[in-house]
Motif scaffolding. Structure first.
Motif, PDB file in Angstrom:
ATOM      1  N   SER A 151       5.994 -16.956  -8.482  1.00 53.60           N
ATOM      2  CA  SER A 151       7.449 -17.088  -8.519  1.00 53.60           C
ATOM      3  C   SER A 151       8.076 -16.358  -7.333  1.00 53.60           C
ATOM      4  O   SER A 151       9.156 -16.726  -6.877  1.00 53.60           O
ATOM      5  CB  SER A 151       8.019 -16.568  -9.841  1.00 53.60           C
ATOM      6  N   ALA A 152       7.384 -15.356  -6.802  1.00 51.34           N
ATOM      7  CA  ALA A 152       7.879 -14.649  -5.609  1.00 51.34           C
ATOM      8  C   ALA A 152       7.903 -15.568  -4.391  1.00 51.34           C
ATOM      9  O   ALA A 152       8.743 -15.406  -3.511  1.00 51.34           O
ATOM     10  CB  ALA A 152       7.016 -13.423  -5.322  1.00 51.34           C
ATOM     11  N   ALA A 153       6.999 -16.540  -4.337  1.00 53.67           N
ATOM     12  CA  ALA A 153       6.996 -17.480  -3.212  1.00 53.67           C
ATOM     13  C   ALA A 153       8.308 -18.248  -3.163  1.00 53.67           C
ATOM     14  O   ALA A 153       8.859 -18.479  -2.087  1.00 53.67           O
ATOM     15  CB  ALA A 153       5.822 -18.443  -3.326  1.00 53.67           C
ATOM     16  N   ASN A 154       8.793 -18.626  -4.310  1.00 46.05           N
ATOM     17  CA  ASN A 154      10.065 -19.341  -4.349  1.00 46.05           C
ATOM     18  C   ASN A 154      11.227 -18.397  -4.053  1.00 46.05           C
ATOM     19  O   ASN A 154      12.116 -18.715  -3.276  1.00 46.05           O
ATOM     20  CB  ASN A 154      10.269 -20.021  -5.698  1.00 46.05           C
ATOM     21  N   ALA A 155      11.201 -17.241  -4.653  1.00 43.25           N
ATOM     22  CA  ALA A 155      12.307 -16.294  -4.478  1.00 43.25           C
ATOM     23  C   ALA A 155      12.411 -15.771  -3.049  1.00 43.25           C
ATOM     24  O   ALA A 155      13.500 -15.685  -2.492  1.00 43.25           O
ATOM     25  CB  ALA A 155      12.141 -15.125  -5.446  1.00 43.25           C
ATOM     26  N   ILE A 156      11.282 -15.449  -2.435  1.00 43.31           N
ATOM     27  CA  ILE A 156      11.276 -14.820  -1.111  1.00 43.31           C
ATOM     28  C   ILE A 156      11.194 -15.854   0.009  1.00 43.31           C
ATOM     29  O   ILE A 156      11.920 -15.784   0.990  1.00 43.31           O
ATOM     30  CB  ILE A 156      10.096 -13.832  -0.987  1.00 43.31           C
ATOM     31  N   PHE A 157      10.285 -16.826  -0.141  1.00 45.32           N
ATOM     32  CA  PHE A 157       9.977 -17.740   0.955  1.00 45.32           C
ATOM     33  C   PHE A 157      10.458 -19.163   0.713  1.00 45.32           C
ATOM     34  O   PHE A 157      10.188 -20.035   1.511  1.00 45.32           O
ATOM     35  CB  PHE A 157       8.470 -17.754   1.218  1.00 45.32           C
ATOM     36  N   LYS A 158      11.141 -19.395  -0.377  1.00 48.37           N
ATOM     37  CA  LYS A 158      11.605 -20.748  -0.737  1.00 48.37           C
ATOM     38  C   LYS A 158      10.423 -21.719  -0.723  1.00 48.37           C
ATOM     39  O   LYS A 158      10.464 -22.761  -0.104  1.00 48.37           O
ATOM     40  CB  LYS A 158      12.704 -21.235   0.204  1.00 48.37           C
ATOM     41  N   GLY A 159       9.369 -21.330  -1.442  1.00 49.44           N
ATOM     42  CA  GLY A 159       8.122 -22.072  -1.376  1.00 49.44           C
ATOM     43  C   GLY A 159       7.680 -22.795  -2.624  1.00 49.44           C
ATOM     44  O   GLY A 159       6.509 -23.079  -2.763  1.00 49.44           O
ATOM     45  N   ASP A 160       8.558 -23.138  -3.566  1.00 46.31           N
ATOM     46  CA  ASP A 160       8.187 -23.896  -4.758  1.00 46.31           C
ATOM     47  C   ASP A 160       6.855 -23.406  -5.331  1.00 46.31           C
ATOM     48  O   ASP A 160       5.934 -24.174  -5.555  1.00 46.31           O
ATOM     49  CB  ASP A 160       8.127 -25.390  -4.443  1.00 46.31           C
ATOM     50  N   PHE A 161       6.745 -22.107  -5.536  1.00 45.15           N
ATOM     51  CA  PHE A 161       5.569 -21.458  -6.112  1.00 45.15           C
ATOM     52  C   PHE A 161       4.357 -21.501  -5.183  1.00 45.15           C
ATOM     53  O   PHE A 161       3.238 -21.271  -5.608  1.00 45.15           O
ATOM     54  CB  PHE A 161       5.234 -22.035  -7.497  1.00 45.15           C
ATOM     55  N   VAL A 162       4.581 -21.780  -3.888  1.00 46.90           N
ATOM     56  CA  VAL A 162       3.503 -21.855  -2.900  1.00 46.90           C
ATOM     57  C   VAL A 162       3.853 -20.928  -1.735  1.00 46.90           C
ATOM     58  O   VAL A 162       4.909 -21.053  -1.130  1.00 46.90           O
ATOM     59  CB  VAL A 162       3.326 -23.298  -2.382  1.00 46.90           C
ATOM     60  N   PHE A 163       2.958 -20.004  -1.424  1.00 47.51           N
ATOM     61  CA  PHE A 163       3.195 -19.083  -0.318  1.00 47.51           C
ATOM     62  C   PHE A 163       2.897 -19.710   1.038  1.00 47.51           C
ATOM     63  O   PHE A 163       3.643 -19.544   1.976  1.00 47.51           O
ATOM     64  CB  PHE A 163       2.324 -17.824  -0.462  1.00 47.51           C
ATOM     65  N   THR A 164       1.772 -20.403   1.166  1.00 48.32           N
ATOM     66  CA  THR A 164       1.309 -20.827   2.480  1.00 48.32           C
ATOM     67  C   THR A 164       1.791 -22.228   2.824  1.00 48.32           C
ATOM     68  O   THR A 164       1.510 -23.181   2.114  1.00 48.32           O
ATOM     69  CB  THR A 164      -0.223 -20.771   2.540  1.00 48.32           C
ATOM     70  N   SER A 165       2.486 -22.318   3.926  1.00 48.34           N
ATOM     71  CA  SER A 165       2.950 -23.586   4.485  1.00 48.34           C
ATOM     72  C   SER A 165       2.936 -23.432   5.997  1.00 48.34           C
ATOM     73  O   SER A 165       2.755 -22.323   6.508  1.00 48.34           O
ATOM     74  CB  SER A 165       4.367 -23.897   3.999  1.00 48.34           C
ATOM     75  N   ALA A 166       3.147 -24.486   6.738  1.00 45.68           N
ATOM     76  CA  ALA A 166       3.156 -24.396   8.193  1.00 45.68           C
ATOM     77  C   ALA A 166       4.247 -23.445   8.666  1.00 45.68           C
ATOM     78  O   ALA A 166       4.029 -22.612   9.555  1.00 45.68           O
ATOM     79  CB  ALA A 166       3.350 -25.788   8.797  1.00 45.68           C
ATOM     80  N   ASP A 167       5.415 -23.527   8.054  1.00 47.48           N
ATOM     81  CA  ASP A 167       6.526 -22.648   8.412  1.00 47.48           C
ATOM     82  C   ASP A 167       6.201 -21.192   8.102  1.00 47.48           C
ATOM     83  O   ASP A 167       6.434 -20.300   8.901  1.00 47.48           O
ATOM     84  CB  ASP A 167       7.786 -23.094   7.656  1.00 47.48           C
ATOM     85  N   PHE A 168       5.646 -20.953   6.928  1.00 45.18           N
ATOM     86  CA  PHE A 168       5.256 -19.607   6.522  1.00 45.18           C
ATOM     87  C   PHE A 168       4.255 -19.020   7.508  1.00 45.18           C
ATOM     88  O   PHE A 168       4.391 -17.890   7.945  1.00 45.18           O
ATOM     89  CB  PHE A 168       4.637 -19.669   5.108  1.00 45.18           C
ATOM     90  N   LEU A 169       3.240 -19.804   7.883  1.00 48.05           N
ATOM     91  CA  LEU A 169       2.219 -19.326   8.804  1.00 48.05           C
ATOM     92  C   LEU A 169       2.810 -19.037  10.186  1.00 48.05           C
ATOM     93  O   LEU A 169       2.451 -18.050  10.829  1.00 48.05           O
ATOM     94  CB  LEU A 169       1.065 -20.312   8.903  1.00 48.05           C
ATOM     95  N   ALA A 170       3.713 -19.884  10.640  1.00 48.29           N
ATOM     96  CA  ALA A 170       4.339 -19.667  11.942  1.00 48.29           C
ATOM     97  C   ALA A 170       5.171 -18.400  11.946  1.00 48.29           C
ATOM     98  O   ALA A 170       5.158 -17.629  12.915  1.00 48.29           O
ATOM     99  CB  ALA A 170       5.198 -20.874  12.317  1.00 48.29           C
ATOM    100  N   LYS A 171       5.881 -18.149  10.885  1.00 51.31           N
ATOM    101  CA  LYS A 171       6.765 -16.978  10.809  1.00 51.31           C
ATOM    102  C   LYS A 171       6.014 -15.690  10.555  1.00 51.31           C
ATOM    103  O   LYS A 171       6.467 -14.619  10.930  1.00 51.31           O
ATOM    104  CB  LYS A 171       7.788 -17.162   9.673  1.00 51.31           C
ATOM    105  N   HIS A 172       4.859 -15.775   9.892  1.00 46.31           N
ATOM    106  CA  HIS A 172       4.168 -14.570   9.457  1.00 46.31           C
ATOM    107  C   HIS A 172       2.801 -14.379  10.089  1.00 46.31           C
ATOM    108  O   HIS A 172       1.988 -13.602   9.603  1.00 46.31           O
ATOM    109  CB  HIS A 172       4.059 -14.558   7.925  1.00 46.31           C
ATOM    110  N   GLY A 173       2.545 -15.111  11.159  1.00 44.25           N
ATOM    111  CA  GLY A 173       1.326 -14.866  11.943  1.00 44.25           C
ATOM    112  C   GLY A 173       0.036 -15.231  11.285  1.00 44.25           C
ATOM    113  O   GLY A 173      -1.005 -14.701  11.609  1.00 44.25           O
ATOM    114  N   GLY A 174       0.066 -16.135  10.324  1.00 41.91           N
ATOM    115  CA  GLY A 174      -1.162 -16.539   9.614  1.00 41.91           C
ATOM    116  C   GLY A 174      -2.052 -17.395  10.428  1.00 41.91           C
ATOM    117  O   GLY A 174      -1.799 -17.824  11.499  1.00 41.91           O
TER     118      GLY A 174
END
Length: 174
Positions: A151-174
């Motif tokens: 649920s933090a993925a949605n609250a923090i990263f707007k990730g529909d219960f998913v942390f890892t996405s292309a945008d997430f990786l680009a922003k967070h150095g994954g």
């Protein structure tokens, strides 16, 4: 006299195992057909294993020092690209491989698998639309433990219960 340290270590190990088991029941036999061939899917982590930019991993998914690959099926692929907010359609399957260290990750050995499945799509972002499986041969089901963290993925990263996405990786150095 390391008894308190040993005792604490045993308690943490038992608690961690119980929590991971809470992600869904572990399965025996064949993997679910929804993710049996996940190694042929799009690996959105590319050559960069995920880290823990959220600071929320604790001991799950091999912890903050673990090395992870994330694969998405064709249904989830499009939703994983671009920018938030992410809305994964029903049928999206996301498989995360977790390794304790770089050597295991590079050798593709001793990995563990967890699976997220968007089982329903009622037009809202909620935990009841997702089910999880602990293990390649695990049985997917509802999990208060998994949905609690995700649920933090949605609250923090707007990730529909998913942390890892292309945008997430680009922003967070994954």
């Amino acid at each position: 006299m390391n008894f308190p340290t040993k005792k604490a270590s045993v308690v943490v190990s038992i608690a961690s195992a119980a929590l991971l088991a809470g992600c869904a029941t572990l399965g025996l036999g064949e993997p679910d057909e929804r993710w049996a061939d996940y190694k042929t899917w799009t690996k959105i982590t590319g050559d960069n294993p995920t880290g823990d930019p959220s600071g929320l991993l604790g001991v799950v998914h091999k912890g903050p020092d673990g090395w992870r690959n994330v694969y998405v099926n064709d249904i989830a692929k499009e939703a994983s690209e671009g920018t938030a907010p992410y809305q994964y359609p029903e049928g999206s399957v996301i498989v995360k491989e977790q390794y304790a260290n770089q050597a295991d990750w590079e050798a593709d050995k001793n990995g563990e698998v967890t699976v997220s499945v968007k089982a329903a799509d009622d037009g809202t972002v909620n935990k009841d639309n997702w089910i999880w499986a602990a293990g390649y041969k695990g049985k997917a089901g509802a999990s208060a433990f998994c949905s609690g963290c995700h649920s933090a993925a949605n609250a923090i990263f707007k990730g529909d219960f998913v942390f890892t996405s292309a945008d997430f990786l680009a922003k967070h150095g994954g």
